[in-house]
Design an enzyme around this catalytic site. Structure first.
Site, PDB file in Angstrom:
ATOM      1  N   LYS A 105       0.861  -1.185   0.000  1.00 44.93           N
ATOM      2  CA  LYS A 105       0.000   0.000   0.000  1.00 44.93           C
ATOM      3  C   LYS A 105       0.892   1.228   0.000  1.00 44.93           C
ATOM      4  O   LYS A 105       2.035   1.171   0.473  1.00 44.93           O
ATOM      5  CB  LYS A 105      -0.888   0.022   1.255  1.00 44.93           C
ATOM      6  CG  LYS A 105      -2.140   0.860   1.098  1.00 44.93           C
ATOM      7  CD  LYS A 105      -3.208   0.104   0.334  1.00 44.93           C
ATOM      8  CE  LYS A 105      -4.468   0.905   0.171  1.00 44.93           C
ATOM      9  NZ  LYS A 105      -5.540   0.064  -0.388  1.00 44.93           N
TER      10      LYS A 105
HETATM   11  P1  NAD Z   1     -12.788   7.804  -3.110  1.00 46.51           P
HETATM   12  O1  NAD Z   1     -11.774   8.809  -2.713  1.00 46.51           O
HETATM   13  O2  NAD Z   1     -13.161   7.668  -4.544  1.00 46.51           O
HETATM   14  O3  NAD Z   1     -14.150   8.057  -2.298  1.00 46.51           O
HETATM   15  C1  NAD Z   1     -14.206   8.181  -0.907  1.00 46.51           C
HETATM   16  C2  NAD Z   1     -15.617   8.617  -0.509  1.00 46.51           C
HETATM   17  O4  NAD Z   1     -15.683   8.648   0.911  1.00 46.51           O
HETATM   18  C3  NAD Z   1     -15.972  10.024  -0.985  1.00 46.51           C
HETATM   19  O5  NAD Z   1     -17.345  10.073  -1.302  1.00 46.51           O
HETATM   20  C4  NAD Z   1     -15.694  10.887   0.242  1.00 46.51           C
HETATM   21  O6  NAD Z   1     -16.484  12.086   0.251  1.00 46.51           O
HETATM   22  C5  NAD Z   1     -16.141   9.937   1.343  1.00 46.51           C
HETATM   23  N1  NAD Z   1     -15.512  10.240   2.617  1.00 46.51           N
HETATM   24  C6  NAD Z   1     -14.250  10.646   2.859  1.00 46.51           C
HETATM   25  N2  NAD Z   1     -14.066  10.870   4.170  1.00 46.51           N
HETATM   26  C7  NAD Z   1     -15.241  10.567   4.771  1.00 46.51           C
HETATM   27  C8  NAD Z   1     -15.680  10.605   6.116  1.00 46.51           C
HETATM   28  N3  NAD Z   1     -14.873  10.993   7.098  1.00 46.51           N
HETATM   29  N4  NAD Z   1     -16.960  10.242   6.361  1.00 46.51           N
HETATM   30  C9  NAD Z   1     -17.773   9.859   5.362  1.00 46.51           C
HETATM   31  N5  NAD Z   1     -17.417   9.805   4.073  1.00 46.51           N
HETATM   32  C10 NAD Z   1     -16.160  10.165   3.790  1.00 46.51           C
HETATM   33  O7  NAD Z   1     -12.271   6.405  -2.523  1.00 46.51           O
HETATM   34  P2  NAD Z   1     -12.637   4.934  -3.022  1.00 46.51           P
HETATM   35  O8  NAD Z   1     -11.625   4.535  -4.029  1.00 46.51           O
HETATM   36  O9  NAD Z   1     -14.087   4.864  -3.345  1.00 46.51           O
HETATM   37  O10 NAD Z   1     -12.320   4.088  -1.708  1.00 46.51           O
HETATM   38  C11 NAD Z   1     -13.272   3.960  -0.653  1.00 46.51           C
HETATM   39  C12 NAD Z   1     -12.884   2.793   0.242  1.00 46.51           C
HETATM   40  O11 NAD Z   1     -12.852   1.596  -0.546  1.00 46.51           O
HETATM   41  C13 NAD Z   1     -11.509   2.891   0.885  1.00 46.51           C
HETATM   42  O12 NAD Z   1     -11.540   2.288   2.154  1.00 46.51           O
HETATM   43  C14 NAD Z   1     -10.625   2.085  -0.044  1.00 46.51           C
HETATM   44  O13 NAD Z   1      -9.458   1.614   0.584  1.00 46.51           O
HETATM   45  C15 NAD Z   1     -11.583   0.975  -0.412  1.00 46.51           C
HETATM   46  N6  NAD Z   1     -11.255   0.272  -1.657  1.00 46.51           N
HETATM   47  C16 NAD Z   1     -11.144   0.949  -2.837  1.00 46.51           C
HETATM   48  C17 NAD Z   1     -10.847   0.243  -3.998  1.00 46.51           C
HETATM   49  C18 NAD Z   1     -10.787   0.917  -5.349  1.00 46.51           C
HETATM   50  O14 NAD Z   1     -10.681   0.191  -6.356  1.00 46.51           O
HETATM   51  N7  NAD Z   1     -10.879   2.232  -5.464  1.00 46.51           N
HETATM   52  C19 NAD Z   1     -10.638  -1.139  -3.941  1.00 46.51           C
HETATM   53  C20 NAD Z   1     -10.770  -1.803  -2.729  1.00 46.51           C
HETATM   54  C21 NAD Z   1     -11.083  -1.077  -1.591  1.00 46.51           C
END
Ligand code: NAD
Length: 413
Positions: A105
Site C-alpha cells: 500500500k
Molecule cells: P474515493 O476517494 O473515490 O471516495 C471516498 C468517498 O468517501 C468520498 O465520497 C468521500 O467524500 C467519502 N468520505 C471521505 N471521508 C469521509 C468521512 N470521514 N466520512 C464519510 N465519508 C467520507 O475512494 P474509493 O476509491 O471509493 O475508496 C473507498 C474505500 O474503498 C476505501 O476504504 C478504499 O481503501 C476501499 N477500496 C477501494 C478500492 C478501489 O478500487 N478504489 C478497492 C478496494 C477497496
C-alpha cells in the site's frame, strides 16, 4: 475497551485466523510485519509559490505469491501505521482471491482537497519518482485508492515510464485510453455486488427486497449504488465526507452521481432528508455498506447498527471491538478482504492485458471477475461452516494459509 491501532487490529484478525488453521507460531513474526517500508519526503511547490512538504510511504508487506500490489491514497490520516495495516490486508486479499500478487500500500499524508490539478500532478510525479526504485511490473504495482483516480494513475505511469521506458503494466486503474481495462473502474463495486448476491442466494434472501445504506460516494460507493440500482435494489441512504441523504422510497442514484460528477456534495440533492454520517451508520436498513474510510464502526456505535448485514466495501471499516459487538448481536459481516477484492482482481486483469498487449471486452472482464469472486465466496463460506467461525476468520484463514505456504516454499524462513 481499548481500540487498537489499524495495524494492531489487522494483526489481531491474523492471529485469530492463524489459530484456526493451527499455523506454526514461528511464522507469526514473518507474517505480521512488513518486508519493506519506504518513507519519502515529497516537497510540493504550490501554485502561489509556497512550499509544502508532505511525507509519502510505500509499504510492501509480503511478496511470496507475486509482485507487491496495492493502492495509493492521498489523505491526512495516511500515516505509516495506516499504510502498514492496509498493506497487510492486501496480502490476505490477493491470496484469498488467488491472484498472483503479494500485498502493498502507498500513501501521502496530505489533504488533496485544496490542491489544483497542476499541484496534484506535481505531487504525484514527485512521489512516484521517490518510490520508483521499488516499483515495476514484476516488483510492485500501484493502483487507485482514496482520493486518487485514473488521472493520478496516468501521471504515475508516465513518471515511471520516463525512467524505465513505456511501462503501462507497472500501474493499474489507468484511463481506458491509456492501457486501462474496460471494467476496471466499476470492478470493486461489481465485486461487492457479486459477493452480496452470492450471500443472498446461499441464505435464501430476496436481494431485490433489501434496503441498502452506503457511507462514501466515491469510486466504490457511487458505482455500487449504480450497480444496485441497475439490478433493482433500493439504496435508501448515501453519504460523502460532508454528510448524507436519506429517502425511504429509494434515492435517485443517477441524480446523486451527477452531483458527484460536478464535484458537488450529496447534501445539495433535492426532495430527500439530510442526515449526518453517524446517523447513516445507525439507519434502519437491511444492508449497511461502509465505503469510505477505516474504523467507522467501533465499540462506541456498533450497538446502534440496525442492519442485518454489514458489507465492508471500505478497507478495515470495523474495529475488532466493533466486530465482536456486531457478531454478538447476530449481524453478519462480509469482510473487506472478500467484499472489496473485485478491485484487485480487476487490476490483475488490467496487468495481464497490458503484458499480453491484448484488450478484453468488458463482458469478458465481468464474467471472469464474477467467477473469481463467487469462488472466493464459496471457499470462505465452506471454511466458515467447517470451523464454525465467522466469514472474516474464514477469509483470513484461507489467505494466511496460502501466504504461509508460499513463504515457506520460497525459503523466506
Ligand atoms: P474515493 O476517494 O473515490 O471516495 C471516498 C468517498 O468517501 C468520498 O465520497 C468521500 O467524500 C467519502 N468520505 C471521505 N471521508 C469521509 C468521512 N470521514 N466520512 C464519510 N465519508 C467520507 O475512494 P474509493 O476509491 O471509493 O475508496 C473507498 C474505500 O474503498 C476505501 O476504504 C478504499 O481503501 C476501499 N477500496 C477501494 C478500492 C478501489 O478500487 N478504489 C478497492 C478496494 C477497496
Amino acid at each position: 475497551m481499548h481500540e487498537m491501532s489499524a495495524h494492531e487490529a489487522v494483526n489481531e484478525y491474523f492471529v485469530d485466523a492463524a489459530r484456526i488453521i493451527e499455523l506454526d507460531e514461528e511464522m507469526y513474526p514473518v507474517l505480521t510485519s512488513p518486508y519493506r517500508e519506504l518513507t519519502v519526503q515529497v516537497p510540493l511547490r504550490l501554485d502561489d509559490g509556497d512550499l509544502l512538504v508532505a511525507r509519502g510511504y510505500r509499504v510492501q508487506h509480503n511478496g511470496a505469491r507475486g509482485p507487491y500490489k496495492g493502492g495509493v491514497r492521498y489523505h491526512p490520516t495516511a500515516d505509516l501505521e495506516e499504510v502498514r495495516a492496509l498493506a497487510s490486508l492486501m496480502t490476505w486479499k490477493t491470496a484469498l482471491v488467488n491472484v498472483p500478487f503479494g500485498g502493498a500500500k502507498g500513501g501521502v499524508e496530505i489533504d488533496p482537497g485544496p490542491l489544483s490539478s497542476r499541484e496534484l500532478e506535481r505531487l504525484t510525479r514527485r512521489f512516484t519518482m521517490a518510490i520508483s526504485h521499488v516499483l515495476g511490473v514484476y516488483r510492485d504495482i500501484p493502483a487507485p485508492d482514496v482520493n486518487t483516480n485514473a488521472q493520478v494513475m496516468a501521471w504515475m505511469m508516465d513518471a515511471f515510464s520516463s525512467k524505465a521506458g513505456y511501462t503501462p503494466a507497472a500501474v493499474t486503474g489507468k484511463p481506458v485510453d491509456l492501457g486501462g481495462a474496460p471494467g476496471r473502474e466499476p470492478a470493486t463495486a461489481r465485486g461487492c455486488l457479486y459477493i452480496l448476491s452470492a450471500y443472498a442466494r446461499r441464505h435464501d434472501i430476496d436481494l431485490a427486497a433489501q434496503r441498502v445504506a452506503i457511507q462514501g460516494f466515491g469510486n466504490v460507493g457511487s458505482w455500487l449504488a449504480h450497480e444496485l440500482d441497475r439490478v433493482g435494489v433500493k439504496v435508501i441512504a448515501a453519504s460523502d465526507v460532508q454528510g448524507g441523504v436519506h429517502c425511504d422510497a429509494g434515492l435517485d442514484i443517477a441524480k446523486l452521481r451527477e452531483l458527484t460528477r460536478q464535484r458537488r456534495p450529496l447534501s445539495e440533492a433535492e426532495g430527500v432528508d439530510r442526515i449526518t454520517n453517524e446517523e447513516l451508520l445507525a439507519i434502519d436498513c437491511d444492508v449497511l455498506v461502509p465505503a469510505a474510510l477505516g474504523q467507522v464502526l467501533t465499540e462506541d456505535n456498533a450497538d446502534d447498527v440496525r442492519a442485518g448485514i454489514v458489507l465492508e466495501a471500505a478497507n478495515y471499516p470495523v474495529t475488532p471491538n466493533g466486530d465482536k459487538l456486531l457478531g454478538d448481536r447476530g449481524i453478519t459481516i462480509i469482510p473487506d478482504v472478500l467484499a472489496n477484492a473485485g478491485g484487485v482482481v480487476g487490476s490483475y486483469f488490467e496487468w495481464v492485458q497490458n503484458i499480453q498487449q491484448f484488450t478484453w471486452k468488458e463482458s469478458r472482464f465481468n464474467d471472469e471477475l464474477e467467477d473469481i469472486m463467487v469462488a472466493a465466496f464459496e471457499d470462505t463460506h465452506a471454511l466458515a461452516d467447517r470451523h464454525g467461525c465467522t466469514l472474516r476468520q474464514a477469509a483470513y484463514a484461507i489467505g494466511v494459509e496460502r501466504v504461509a505456504s508460499a513463504s515457506r516454499m520460497r525459503g523466506y524462513v
